[in-house]
Scaffold this active site. Structure first.
Site, PDB file in Angstrom:
ATOM      1  N   ASP A 197      32.223  51.722   8.611  1.00 14.66           N
ATOM      2  CA  ASP A 197      31.476  53.114   8.258  1.00 14.66           C
ATOM      3  C   ASP A 197      29.898  52.999   8.921  1.00 14.66           C
ATOM      4  OD1 ASP A 197      31.117  55.696   7.584  1.00 14.66           O
ATOM      5  OD2 ASP A 197      31.074  55.426   5.399  1.00 14.66           O
TER       6      ASP A 197
ATOM      7  N   HIS B 210      29.136  55.750  17.503  1.00 18.49           N
ATOM      8  CA  HIS B 210      30.536  55.364  17.921  1.00 18.49           C
ATOM      9  C   HIS B 210      30.759  54.308  19.068  1.00 18.49           C
ATOM     10  CE1 HIS B 210      31.672  58.123  14.727  1.00 18.49           C
ATOM     11  NE2 HIS B 210      31.594  59.158  15.497  1.00 18.49           N
TER      12      HIS B 210
ATOM     13  N   LEU C   4      46.014  36.058  15.878  1.00 16.72           N
ATOM     14  CA  LEU C   4      45.451  37.083  15.025  1.00 16.72           C
ATOM     15  C   LEU C   4      46.390  38.312  15.280  1.00 16.72           C
ATOM     16  CD1 LEU C   4      43.216  38.327  12.800  1.00 16.72           C
ATOM     17  CD2 LEU C   4      42.104  39.046  14.920  1.00 16.72           C
TER      18      LEU C   4
HETATM   19  C1  IPE Z   1      36.075  56.213   6.345  1.00 20.03           C
HETATM   20  O1  IPE Z   1      35.155  56.725   6.685  1.00 20.03           O
HETATM   21  C2  IPE Z   1      37.245  56.609   7.412  1.00 20.03           C
HETATM   22  C3  IPE Z   1      36.920  55.438   8.533  1.00 20.03           C
HETATM   23  C4  IPE Z   1      36.030  54.390   8.333  1.00 20.03           C
HETATM   24  C5  IPE Z   1      37.775  55.451   9.774  1.00 20.03           C
HETATM   25  P1  IPE Z   1      34.289  58.166   6.238  1.00 20.03           P
HETATM   26  O2  IPE Z   1      33.208  58.271   6.950  1.00 20.03           O
HETATM   27  O3  IPE Z   1      35.496  59.144   7.004  1.00 20.03           O
HETATM   28  O4  IPE Z   1      34.465  58.407   4.696  1.00 20.03           O
HETATM   29  P2  IPE Z   1      33.903  59.311   3.891  1.00 20.03           P
HETATM   30  O5  IPE Z   1      33.713  60.755   4.361  1.00 20.03           O
HETATM   31  O6  IPE Z   1      32.193  58.709   3.761  1.00 20.03           O
HETATM   32  O7  IPE Z   1      34.393  58.919   2.484  1.00 20.03           O
HETATM   33  C1  IPE Z   2      32.750  55.633  10.854  1.00 18.15           C
HETATM   34  O1  IPE Z   2      31.255  56.257  10.937  1.00 18.15           O
HETATM   35  C2  IPE Z   2      33.639  56.053  11.894  1.00 18.15           C
HETATM   36  C3  IPE Z   2      34.511  57.004  11.564  1.00 18.15           C
HETATM   37  C4  IPE Z   2      34.921  57.570  10.675  1.00 18.15           C
HETATM   38  C5  IPE Z   2      35.466  57.359  12.818  1.00 18.15           C
HETATM   39  P1  IPE Z   2      31.028  57.526  10.782  1.00 18.15           P
HETATM   40  O2  IPE Z   2      31.130  58.464  11.837  1.00 18.15           O
HETATM   41  O3  IPE Z   2      31.750  57.898   9.527  1.00 18.15           O
HETATM   42  O4  IPE Z   2      29.415  57.545  10.231  1.00 18.15           O
HETATM   43  P2  IPE Z   2      28.739  58.144   9.084  1.00 18.15           P
HETATM   44  O5  IPE Z   2      29.406  57.764   7.995  1.00 18.15           O
HETATM   45  O6  IPE Z   2      28.762  59.582   9.157  1.00 18.15           O
HETATM   46  O7  IPE Z   2      27.298  57.631   9.035  1.00 18.15           O
HETATM   47 MG    MG Z   3      31.342  57.933   7.285  1.00 19.24          MG
END
Ligand code: IPE
Ligand code: IPE
Ligand code: MG
Length: 257
Positions: free
Chosen positions: A21, A38, A132
């Site tokens: 995240d 990303h 793995l």
């Molecule tokens: C969790 O991250 C999902 C992934 C890492 C794929 P999100 O960014 O979607 O989660 P929330 O919305 O902060 O809970």
């Molecule tokens: C995690 O990073 C990737 C996915 C959930 C696909 P985010 O896109 O949720 O990044 P933040 O949480 O908005 O910083």
């Molecule tokens: Mg996120």
């Protein structure tokens, strides 16, 4: 001493799961669009996979796209799906060189057909690898998975192939998409959020949780090793007392001496 050298190879977690995240916040901090985060996150995935393979960890599950993520803006979803296909394509050599088997959990049928095809090809190509197992959680949510498992059990009972009293933890687990994969022993979440976000709710009943403020694109091998080291310094009690655990551990040690 380097962090990696401090890790006890006899006490590795068999399965590490990661909620990757913070890509969007990383990009915003640099003044970029979310997509850049990303893209940069792919490098952190490569580092983490290599680190797990170097240590000899058996299973690594990465939460790459959740059921709820389908509600993001279309251009972000499209970019993520494109990135998925490209990354798998580009990382095939790394997977083969490191003896890594690719697997997936989640509602794969909801992915664009191009993504499904690329995933299937990569899973077929790596199916004979014995190192793995890299599990990608795609269009995955734990509540979706649990409801699916309930449906399967209900159908089996309806057909008369199983009695309601035969439903237990074992038969229920068999209906989850993680069937055959041991429960994670360690779960890492980056970006300073202290939540699970619908990930592996059933499977993490006794998992050790590790939270780091690092945003996913900045995560690297050293951070991964630090999480493993932290895990190794914990006492996992599974409902028992500390004294019971010490007794079991010393009996185990005696047996292996
Ligand atoms: C969790 O991250 C999902 C992934 C890492 C794929 P999100 O960014 O979607 O989660 P929330 O919305 O902060 O809970
Ligand atoms: C995690 O990073 C990737 C996915 C959930 C696909 P985010 O896109 O949720 O990044 P933040 O949480 O908005 O910083
Ligand atoms: Mg996120």
């Amino acid at each position: 001493m380097e962090i990696k050298e401090q890790i006890n190879r006899e006490k590795l977690p068999g399965h590490v799961a990661v909620i990757m995240d913070g890509n969007g916040r990383w990009a915003r901090k640099q003044g970029f669009a979310r997509i850049k985060g990303h893209e940069k996150g792919v490098g952190a995935v490569r580092d983490t996979v290599e680190a797990a393979a170097e240590l000899g960890i058996r299973y690594l599950t990465l939460f790459a796209f959740s059921t709820e993520n389908w509600n993001r803006p279309k251009y972000e979803i499209d970019a993520l799906m494109k990135l998925l296909v490209e990354s798998i394509h580009n990382e095939m050599k790394t997977l083969m060189d490191n003896n890594i088997r690719l697997a997936t959990i989640g509602d794969l049928q909801s992915l664009p057909s191009k993504s499904q095809q690329e995933l299937k090809k990569a899973m077929d190509t790596t199916s004979g690898n014995t190192g793995l197992t890299l599990v990608l959680a795609l269009s995955y949510s734990s509540r979706w998975e649990i409801v699916e498992a309930c449906r399967k059990i209900a159908e089996t009972v309806q057909k008369g192939e199983m009695k309601p009293e035969e439903i237990d933890v074992h038969s229920f687990t068999a209906g989850l998409t993680t069937v055959g994969i041991p429960d994670p022993e360690l779960l890492i979440r980056t970006s300073g959020e202290y939540r699970i976000s619908n990930f592996l709710l059933w499977q993490i009943a006794y998992t050790e949780l590790y939270f780091t403020p690092t945003l996913w694109p900045d995560f690297n091998k050293e951070e991964f090793f630090r999480a493993i080291l932290d895990f190794q310094n914990r006492e996992r009690r599974f409902g028992l007392t500390s004294e019971q655990i010490t007794k079991v551990e010393s009996a185990k040690k005696k047996r292996t001496q």
